[in-house]
Scaffold this active site. Structure first.
Site, mmCIF file in Angstrom:
data_model
loop_
_atom_site.group_PDB
_atom_site.id
_atom_site.type_symbol
_atom_site.label_atom_id
_atom_site.label_comp_id
_atom_site.label_asym_id
_atom_site.label_seq_id
_atom_site.Cartn_x
_atom_site.Cartn_y
_atom_site.Cartn_z
ATOM 1 N N ARG A 1 1.202 -1.521 -5.421
ATOM 2 C CA ARG A 1 -0.039 -0.852 -5.835
ATOM 3 C C ARG A 1 0.234 0.634 -5.967
ATOM 4 O O ARG A 1 0.829 1.242 -5.066
ATOM 5 C CB ARG A 1 -1.133 -1.085 -4.782
ATOM 6 N N ARG B 1 -17.625 0.299 5.372
ATOM 7 C CA ARG B 1 -16.855 -0.697 6.109
ATOM 8 C C ARG B 1 -16.609 -0.308 7.571
ATOM 9 O O ARG B 1 -16.338 -1.155 8.405
ATOM 10 C CB ARG B 1 -15.531 -1.036 5.432
ATOM 11 N N GLU C 1 -12.057 -4.372 -7.181
ATOM 12 C CA GLU C 1 -12.621 -3.983 -5.889
ATOM 13 C C GLU C 1 -13.846 -3.091 -6.053
ATOM 14 O O GLU C 1 -14.331 -2.509 -5.092
ATOM 15 C CB GLU C 1 -11.562 -3.314 -5.007
ATOM 16 N N ASN D 1 -12.135 -5.727 0.680
ATOM 17 C CA ASN D 1 -12.530 -4.704 1.657
ATOM 18 C C ASN D 1 -13.446 -3.680 0.990
ATOM 19 O O ASN D 1 -14.527 -3.353 1.492
ATOM 20 C CB ASN D 1 -11.305 -3.986 2.215
ATOM 21 N N ASP D 2 -12.994 -3.171 -0.151
ATOM 22 C CA ASP D 2 -13.835 -2.206 -0.858
ATOM 23 C C ASP D 2 -14.970 -2.905 -1.593
ATOM 24 O O ASP D 2 -16.104 -2.415 -1.596
ATOM 25 C CB ASP D 2 -12.992 -1.385 -1.843
ATOM 26 N N ARG E 1 0.870 -1.197 0.000
ATOM 27 C CA ARG E 1 0.000 0.000 0.000
ATOM 28 C C ARG E 1 0.898 1.235 0.000
ATOM 29 O O ARG E 1 1.229 1.775 1.055
ATOM 30 C CB ARG E 1 -0.879 0.011 1.248
HETATM 31 C C1 PEP Z 1 -9.343 -3.777 -0.544
HETATM 32 O O1 PEP Z 1 -10.129 -2.870 -0.813
HETATM 33 O O2 PEP Z 1 -9.685 -4.963 -0.345
HETATM 34 C C2 PEP Z 1 -7.915 -3.490 -0.429
HETATM 35 C C3 PEP Z 1 -7.020 -4.452 -0.262
HETATM 36 O O3 PEP Z 1 -7.534 -2.189 -0.455
HETATM 37 P P1 PEP Z 1 -7.564 -1.206 0.810
HETATM 38 O O4 PEP Z 1 -7.981 -2.007 2.010
HETATM 39 O O5 PEP Z 1 -6.198 -0.634 0.945
HETATM 40 O O6 PEP Z 1 -8.574 -0.216 0.385
HETATM 41 MG MG MG Z 2 -9.339 -0.984 -1.586
#
Ligand code: PEP
Ligand code: MG
Length: 545
Positions: A329, A461, A427, A450-451, A293
């Site tokens: 990324r 979230r 995502e 996650n997104d 990240r």
């Molecule tokens: C995600 O969205 O799953 C991801 C890995 O990115 P981040 O948590 O950094 O938004």
């Molecule tokens: Mg993300």
């Protein structure tokens, strides 16, 4: 007893340190006389120097001479005769001491920011620290230095921003508790990366917990016990030991290759935010880096890291991984990751706004500085570029054109650049829905659950009220994941997952069944993920790793 969401396993027993971040607002301070204001300024400078001297002494013991020198540098800066005389001039023209400090420090910041020399630009963050410390002293605001809390502390705050979490010294912190955040918030991700038990979404924690309270924080269940009796403390000490034993029992998976119970090869990679995190991935037997990240390199500072500085950071990781894959990324800013000096502007809906690849494609100079740094690091190992928050095919083609242009430019400059695969994070629902089309434009997919979960379920979230909706096991999310894996396999490109879902024991068996190749998880989850994979079967399709 207070209750929240346990987001990082383990139990902490310790003393509460409550962090209240008050605004540095001096609008109600009244100017008396110039002499009085100058006396206040002098007193604040003296207090600042005494404190800084003390912190320097502690740092010398805990971190070494070099770190302590930074503190000495702060003292010298604040004694700079030119700076002091400028502040006094401000006071003579009617400013209160606070305004004098702020104006003069900001003038120095603006001056240093404009300079080319990297070292001089780094002084900007020193002056920001000095400015804020002096303002706190003048306003009588007591603030906690997260880097120097005593051993056995339990930190309580409204929220832990990534920059706050970055200052935490793991060895002194038993647990963290925050009023907001959920399992996939960045404070949770960082707590897991550091192996610190954490409970988030505890309403009124800052109000209900007092400094010095004896607490037990249970990161498994989300319970927080205040002033526990001897028997409860002993019970939790036993749990702490059991947890340590469980972690020990996972150690045998450290040097084993990742295989399902029927012998199909898979890979478990680690997620990192800073170059120093790579050590934990290596120590836990990570087979690569599935998500770097990079936005964390841009946080907690007042100017963008230069191409050179970024190159150093990426090359450090690539070299440490010794030929194993490193998926870097590109800048994923916006949403909950604001970078003040980039002046991104306020948005009503930042999660649906001008973030990640969208922002980068509209700020091509910034994007290309990062791309050049990544491409240069490719000379030292096995690098892949990963684009965040893709929603349209054009974003991939546009980014690829810029990457090609940077490659050409670097080669013309005589620099070594390897062939770097360019993949995307899936995502957004848009990317999942057109994943058949995108699979022909991307060299790999990595699913960002996650997104993806938030966008598919239209649920935030970090919002406890919609936690039931924000669940990776909800059928629409599962379908989006399955479809993405299927389309990647059809097109013959590797597909991994770097969202928290990759470590979720409920999801792993399905991911294996659908043919996911690579699971990228926080360093502290690598061994458990490998163990779970070893307990399940997968179809004997050829892994595309
Ligand atoms: C995600 O969205 O799953 C991801 C890995 O990115 P981040 O948590 O950094 O938004
Ligand atoms: Mg993300």
């Amino acid at each position: 007893m207070l209750k929240g969401t346990g987001v990082s396993d383990g139990c902490g027993i310790g003393t509460a340190v409550v962090i209240e971040e008050k605004e540095l607002d001096y609008s109600s301070v009244v100017y008396t006389t110039a002499e009085e204001e100058k006396a206040r300024l002098n007193a604040a400078v003296n207090t600042f120097c005494e404190r800084t001297e003390r912190i320097g002494e502690e740092l010398k013991k805990s971190a070494g001479e070099k770190e302590a020198e930074i503190m000495q540098g702060h003292i010298e800066m604040v004694h700079d005769p030119f700076m002091i005389s400028q502040m006094q001039e401000q006071i003579d023209s009617g400013a209160v001491a606070e305004a004098a400090v702020e104006t003069v420090c900001n003038q120095f910041i603006a001056m240093f920011e404009g300079l080319e020399d990297e070292l001089t630009r780094q002084r900007v963050s020193d002056i920001c620290d000095i400015r804020d410390d002096l303002l706190r002293i003048l306003l009588g605001i007591h603030s906690v230095d997260l880097g120097s809390v005593p051993a056995g502390s339990i930190l309580i705050a409204h929220d832990f921003t990534p920059s706050m979490t970055g200052k935490i010294r793991k060895e002194n912190v038993q647990a963290i508790v925050a009023e907001v955040g959920g399992i996939t918030s960045h404070s949770a991700i960082l707590a897991r990366a550091m192996g610190i038990p954490a409970v988030l979404s505890v309403p009124d924690a800052v109000k209900d917990i007092q400094n010095g309270d004896l607490l037990i924080v249970d990161g498994f269940t989300g319970k927080i016990l205040s002033d526990p009796d001897e028997k409860t403390i002993r019970e939790y000490q036993i749990r702490q030991r059991q947890w340590e034993q469980e972690k020990d029992s996972l150690k045998k998976f450290c040097h084993l290759p990742t295989r399902t119970s029927n012998g199909v090869a898979k890979a478990v990679y680690g997620n990192i935010g800073k170059p120093e995190d790579v050590q934990a991935v290596v120590l836990n037997g990570g087979e690569g880096i599935g998500l770097f990240r990079t936005e964390f390199l841009f946080m907690d500072r007042t100017a963008e890291p230069s191409e050179e500085e970024q190159f150093e950071a990426y090359a450090t990781v690539v070299k440490a991984m010794n030929g194993k894959e490193v998926m870097i990324r590109t800048l994923d800013i916006g949403g909950d990751k604001n970078i003040p000096y980039l002046e991104m502007g306020k948005e009503d809906n930042p999660f649906l706004g001008h973030r990640a690849i969208r922002y980068c494609l509209d700020h091509q100079e910034l994007f290309c500085r990062q791309i050049r740094a990544i491409l240069r690091a490719s000379a030292y190992g096995n690098v892949k570029i990963m684009l965040p928050l893709v929603t349209m095919a054009q974003e991939i083609t546009k980014a690829r054109q810029l990457i090609e242009a940077c490659t050409k430019e670097l080669r013309e400059e005589g620099k070594t650049v390897r062939e770097v695969p360019v993949g995307i994070m899936v995502e957004t629902p848009a990317a999942a829905i057109i994943s058949d089309e995108l699979a022909h434009l991307a060299d790999f997919f990595s699913i960002g659950t996650n997104d993806l979960t938030g966008y598919v379920m239209a649920a935030d979230r970090g919002n406890q009220a919609v936690a039931e909706l924000y669940d990776i096991m909800q059928p629409p999310v599962l379908r989006a994941i399955e479809m993405t894996i299927r389309n990647a396999r059809k097109a013959g490109i590797p597909v991994g997952m770097c969202g928290e879902g990759a470590a979720d024991p409920r999801l792993i068996p399905r991911l294996l069944e659908w043919g996911l190749d690579e699971f990228s998880v926080s360093a502290s989850s690598i061994l458990r993920t490998r163990k779970i994979i070893s307990e399940h079967k997968a179809p004997e399709i050829h892994a595309i790793l």
